[in-house]
Design a protein around this motif. Structure first.
Motif, PDB file in Angstrom:
ATOM      1  N   VAL A  56     -36.982 -20.271  14.299  1.00 20.50           N
ATOM      2  CA  VAL A  56     -36.664 -21.381  15.215  1.00 20.50           C
ATOM      3  C   VAL A  56     -35.192 -21.333  15.607  1.00 20.50           C
ATOM      4  N   SER A  57     -34.327 -21.003  14.658  1.00 16.12           N
ATOM      5  CA  SER A  57     -32.882 -20.934  14.931  1.00 16.12           C
ATOM      6  C   SER A  57     -32.574 -19.866  15.973  1.00 16.12           C
ATOM      7  N   PHE A  58     -33.227 -18.723  15.846  1.00 15.67           N
ATOM      8  CA  PHE A  58     -32.987 -17.654  16.821  1.00 15.67           C
ATOM      9  C   PHE A  58     -33.576 -18.014  18.180  1.00 15.67           C
ATOM     10  N   LEU A  59     -34.694 -18.703  18.179  1.00 17.95           N
ATOM     11  CA  LEU A  59     -35.298 -19.111  19.446  1.00 17.95           C
ATOM     12  C   LEU A  59     -34.392 -20.095  20.180  1.00 17.95           C
ATOM     13  N   ILE A  60     -33.820 -21.040  19.432  1.00 15.47           N
ATOM     14  CA  ILE A  60     -32.876 -21.989  20.034  1.00 15.47           C
ATOM     15  C   ILE A  60     -31.637 -21.260  20.539  1.00 15.47           C
ATOM     16  N   GLY A  61     -31.076 -20.377  19.695  1.00 15.05           N
ATOM     17  CA  GLY A  61     -29.887 -19.626  20.103  1.00 15.05           C
ATOM     18  C   GLY A  61     -30.142 -18.772  21.322  1.00 15.05           C
ATOM     19  N   SER A  62     -31.306 -18.125  21.359  1.00 18.09           N
ATOM     20  CA  SER A  62     -31.660 -17.287  22.500  1.00 18.09           C
ATOM     21  C   SER A  62     -31.787 -18.113  23.771  1.00 18.09           C
ATOM     22  N   GLY A  63     -32.479 -19.249  23.669  1.00 16.72           N
ATOM     23  CA  GLY A  63     -32.685 -20.092  24.848  1.00 16.72           C
ATOM     24  C   GLY A  63     -31.393 -20.647  25.404  1.00 16.72           C
ATOM     25  N   VAL A  64     -30.545 -21.166  24.519  1.00 10.65           N
ATOM     26  CA  VAL A  64     -29.279 -21.752  24.953  1.00 10.65           C
ATOM     27  C   VAL A  64     -28.393 -20.683  25.597  1.00 10.65           C
ATOM     28  N   THR A  65     -28.279 -19.520  24.939  1.00  7.15           N
ATOM     29  CA  THR A  65     -27.406 -18.455  25.434  1.00  7.15           C
ATOM     30  C   THR A  65     -27.871 -17.923  26.787  1.00  7.15           C
ATOM     31  N   ALA A  66     -29.166 -17.619  26.885  1.00  5.36           N
ATOM     32  CA  ALA A  66     -29.695 -17.067  28.141  1.00  5.36           C
ATOM     33  C   ALA A  66     -29.662 -18.094  29.265  1.00  5.36           C
ATOM     34  N   LEU A  67     -29.937 -19.364  28.935  1.00  4.15           N
ATOM     35  CA  LEU A  67     -29.933 -20.406  29.966  1.00  4.15           C
ATOM     36  C   LEU A  67     -28.532 -20.611  30.538  1.00  4.15           C
ATOM     37  N   ILE A 107     -25.449 -21.698  12.621  1.00  8.08           N
ATOM     38  CA  ILE A 107     -25.227 -23.135  12.437  1.00  8.08           C
ATOM     39  C   ILE A 107     -26.554 -23.880  12.393  1.00  8.08           C
ATOM     40  N   VAL A 108     -27.443 -23.577  13.327  1.00  7.67           N
ATOM     41  CA  VAL A 108     -28.739 -24.266  13.389  1.00  7.67           C
ATOM     42  C   VAL A 108     -29.523 -24.034  12.103  1.00  7.67           C
ATOM     43  N   ALA A 109     -29.604 -22.783  11.661  1.00  5.24           N
ATOM     44  CA  ALA A 109     -30.364 -22.464  10.450  1.00  5.24           C
ATOM     45  C   ALA A 109     -29.775 -23.139   9.218  1.00  5.24           C
ATOM     46  N   ALA A 110     -28.450 -23.209   9.152  1.00  9.46           N
ATOM     47  CA  ALA A 110     -27.804 -23.828   7.993  1.00  9.46           C
ATOM     48  C   ALA A 110     -28.169 -25.300   7.863  1.00  9.46           C
ATOM     49  N   TYR A 111     -28.433 -25.958   8.984  1.00 10.80           N
ATOM     50  CA  TYR A 111     -28.732 -27.394   8.957  1.00 10.80           C
ATOM     51  C   TYR A 111     -30.228 -27.702   8.889  1.00 10.80           C
ATOM     52  N   ILE A 112     -31.086 -26.857   9.496  1.00  8.84           N
ATOM     53  CA  ILE A 112     -32.502 -27.228   9.555  1.00  8.84           C
ATOM     54  C   ILE A 112     -33.339 -26.620   8.432  1.00  8.84           C
ATOM     55  N   THR A 113     -32.817 -25.608   7.732  1.00  8.23           N
ATOM     56  CA  THR A 113     -33.603 -24.962   6.682  1.00  8.23           C
ATOM     57  C   THR A 113     -33.602 -25.819   5.421  1.00  8.23           C
ATOM     58  N   PRO A 114     -34.776 -26.238   4.929  1.00 12.04           N
ATOM     59  CA  PRO A 114     -34.845 -27.070   3.724  1.00 12.04           C
ATOM     60  C   PRO A 114     -34.310 -26.348   2.490  1.00 12.04           C
ATOM     61  N   GLU A 115     -33.889 -27.105   1.506  1.00 15.11           N
ATOM     62  CA  GLU A 115     -33.282 -26.537   0.305  1.00 15.11           C
ATOM     63  C   GLU A 115     -34.248 -25.610  -0.423  1.00 15.11           C
ATOM     64  N   ASP A 127     -27.416 -14.117 -10.316  1.00 15.37           N
ATOM     65  CA  ASP A 127     -26.545 -14.964 -11.125  1.00 15.37           C
ATOM     66  C   ASP A 127     -25.880 -16.061 -10.290  1.00 15.37           C
ATOM     67  N   TYR A 128     -26.485 -16.434  -9.164  1.00 17.35           N
ATOM     68  CA  TYR A 128     -25.994 -17.529  -8.350  1.00 17.35           C
ATOM     69  C   TYR A 128     -27.189 -18.369  -7.910  1.00 17.35           C
ATOM     70  N   ALA A 129     -26.940 -19.626  -7.570  1.00 18.92           N
ATOM     71  CA  ALA A 129     -28.042 -20.548  -7.280  1.00 18.92           C
ATOM     72  C   ALA A 129     -27.896 -21.227  -5.925  1.00 18.92           C
ATOM     73  N   ARG A 130     -27.024 -20.694  -5.065  1.00 19.73           N
ATOM     74  CA  ARG A 130     -26.771 -21.312  -3.770  1.00 19.73           C
ATOM     75  C   ARG A 130     -26.875 -20.263  -2.678  1.00 19.73           C
ATOM     76  N   SER A 131     -27.666 -20.527  -1.652  1.00 18.66           N
ATOM     77  CA  SER A 131     -27.792 -19.592  -0.537  1.00 18.66           C
ATOM     78  C   SER A 131     -26.521 -19.579   0.293  1.00 18.66           C
ATOM     79  N   SER A 132     -26.091 -18.396   0.655  1.00 17.31           N
ATOM     80  CA  SER A 132     -24.889 -18.267   1.486  1.00 17.31           C
ATOM     81  C   SER A 132     -25.099 -18.782   2.903  1.00 17.31           C
ATOM     82  N   LEU A 133     -26.355 -19.045   3.277  1.00 18.29           N
ATOM     83  CA  LEU A 133     -26.618 -19.604   4.602  1.00 18.29           C
ATOM     84  C   LEU A 133     -25.969 -20.978   4.745  1.00 18.29           C
ATOM     85  N   LEU A 134     -25.801 -21.677   3.618  1.00 16.07           N
ATOM     86  CA  LEU A 134     -25.173 -23.003   3.652  1.00 16.07           C
ATOM     87  C   LEU A 134     -23.711 -22.932   4.082  1.00 16.07           C
TER      88      LEU A 134
END
Length: 548
Positions: A56-67, A107-115, A127-134
């Motif tokens: 979904v994040s890439f679809l939004i990014g693609s649409g906004v950029t191309a538009l 940015i979109v993926a960092a905010y819309i992707t559930p924990e 040995d880490y418990a946090r996704s770097s996407l955040l």
């Protein structure tokens, strides 16, 4: 009453400024249409791996950029073709605008992707418990990652790469692959194909000079065909070699890594799919496997074209840049190994030539071989903790590899071997002329080309101008970084980090990361941008802001 010349020029300036802006916006808009469409590729990759929120994040990014790009293009479609300074501005602003839109999916993926989904990206046993996407909830981090990708630098805010998911791993590699051969060159090959000086100006705005075909569109297509072909061969090679060296790694992982590392190796970008870059394999054999993937990207594309068109592999040995590149590899690896042998052998003073000494020397050669080639090719794959090296080793790799980089006409950063060669030959030429009679004429030979005195002076002046500008920007950047750098880092660390950012190398002494000062992060963004475009287009952009 007729206007005075000054008044007439003023009216022309007022009329031409909007026209020039439309020319720039038209070409940047066309570029964004292309970039937006290319975002659909990681969208498909995300779907294949079931990463729905990333898709979904890439679809939004693609649409906004191309538009936005499409609307801009249509509004400015009737603008005249760009002149040389317009093309420079298109390159300078085009890369920034592309990086800004490129940050949107992060940015979109960092905010819309559930924990829970984010946690599923973290490899089992990590040995880490946090996704770097955040980390990309901070727009500056997302913009940094995008700039680093498109400029083929490789410095990253994705501290633990596997934790961002397959879709974004592919996206990072794709950005570097596109940026390696040049976004404007890609646009010339696919979308806009202006004729005459307009096409030449756009082609040269990304730091390219040599034409492979009679037309610029033909040259752009030839570059991308060669680039795609070499990348495909690299992917096959890496997949086969990985399967032979690590058969238990898994077919799916092998193919995914091979495709990504082929893109980031040939583009000399250096993003990886693994934690700790190529060191993540934990295998000396895998480090050796990836060395050819760095070298192929450091060789100029026109050399590949010559070898293919002439059907003669000796084109590689005839090219002075290739010969110098391999000579520097040999000398540099030996020199860096000597520094690193002292570093790894420090705890073993009592046994300098016995078993422990041999182990230390073996480790030094392993790190020296891979890291010097990585630095000289400006790929930036990392297998050693450079922040722990002795200062001599750090400075050796900066001045012996990173400042100069690889071949002009390749995907590398730095001042380029060709310019260094021209300056060295120019110095020797000037000295030799001092011993000739006053009216004697001596031409300058550089490779297969022979230059008259006037032509030689022009070549030397151009190389010296870029080199001086490069070093001035590097020095100013160092002062800015030292002003904000935490106290635990040394002067050698600071010199290394500004050199790796401006040279689009991507190796790090430990300064770059989500916790770095915002001023340093902005500084590196500017350096990566200037380093990829070789400074002049940015200076033209700045100059245009002070002109009517």
């Amino acid at each position: 009453m007729s206007d005075s010349p000054a008044s007439f020029r003023s009216r022309i300036d007022r009329l031409s400024a909007p026209t020039a802006a439309k020319t720039v916006l038209r070409d940047i808009g066309a570029l964004q249409v292309l970039i937006g469409l290319l975002m659909l590729i990681p969208f498909v990759v995300s779907l294949l791996y079931g990463e729905w929120y990333s898709a979904v994040s890439f679809l939004i990014g693609s649409g906004v950029t191309a538009l936005v790009g499409g609307v801009t293009y249509k509004l400015c479609e009737d603008a005249p073709e760009p002149k040389r300074h317009h093309a420079m501005i298109v390159a300078a602003l085009g890369w920034l605008v592309t990086a800004a839109f490129g940050a949107v999916p992060f940015i979109v993926a960092a905010y819309i992707t559930p924990e829970g989904v984010l946690n599923s990206f973290i490899p089992a046993g990590a040995d880490y418990a946090r996704s770097s996407l955040l980390n990309f909830r901070d727009p500056l981090h997302a913009f940094f990652e995008s700039v680093s990708g498109y400029t083929t630098t490789g410095l990253t805010m994705s501290v633990h790469e596997p934790s961002i998911g397959h879709g974004f791993l592919w996206y990072r590699s794709q950005m570097q692959w596109i940026g390696g051969a040049g976004m404007i060159v890609l646009s010339l090959a696919i979308l806009r194909q202006p004729h005459g000086t307009a096409g030449i100006s756009l082609y040269r705005s990304e730091g390219r000079d040599e034409k492979l075909r009679p037309s610029i569109a033909g040259t752009a297509k030839a570059i991308w065909k060669i680039y795609l072909g070499v990348t495909a061969l690299l992917a096959v090679y890496l997949a086969a070699a990985t399967f032979l060296v690590q058969p238990g790694y898994g077919i799916e992982n092998t193919i995914f890594d091979a495709l990504n590392h082929a893109m980031t190796g040939q583009s000399t970008g250096g993003f990886s799919t693994l934690d700790n870059s190529i060191a993540g394999y934990g295998s000396y054999a895998m480090e050796l496997v990836h060395i050819p993937a760095m070298i192929t990207g450091a060789i100029a594309i026109p050399v590949y074209y010559g070898a293919i068109s002439e059907r003669d592999i000796r084109e590689f040995t005839r090219d002075p840049q290739v010969r110098l590149l391999f000579g520097m590899f040999v000398v540099g690896v030996i020199g860096l190994t000597a520094f690193l042998a002292r570093w790894v052998g420090v705890p073993y003073h009592g046994d300098p030539i016995g078993y422990v000494g041999r182990v230390a020397t073996s480790k030094a050669f392993r790190d020296g071989l891979f890291q010097f080639i990585s630095a000289q090719s400006t790929t930036g794959w990392q297998t050693s903790a450079i922040g722990d090296w002795v200062p001599g080793g750090v400075m050796f790799i900066v001045f012996g590899a990173m400042l100069l980089g690889g071949s002009a006409g390749a995907t590398v950063g730095g001042i380029k071997i060709l310019r260094g060669y021209i300056l060295a030959r120019g110095i020797g030429w000037e000295v030799s002329r001092s011993f000739l009679p006053e009216h004697a004429i001596e031409d300058l030979r550089i490779g297969d080309r022979i230059f008259t005195a006037e032509e030689a002076n022009d070549e030397i002046r151009a190389a010296a101008t870029l080199a001086v500008a490069y070093l001035v920007v590097l020095g100013l950047s160092l002062f800015v970084l030292l002003a904000v750098l935490p106290s635990e880092f040394t002067l050698a660390d600071a010199i290394f980090e500004v050199a790796t950012a401006q040279g689009t190398v991507g190796l790090s002494s430990g300064i770059t990361g989500p916790g770095m000062p915002a001023v340093a992060e902005i500084l590196f963004i500017v350096q990566m941008w200037m380093g990829r475009l070789e400074i002049i287009p940015i200076l033209v952009l700045i100059s245009s802001l002070f002109r009517r």
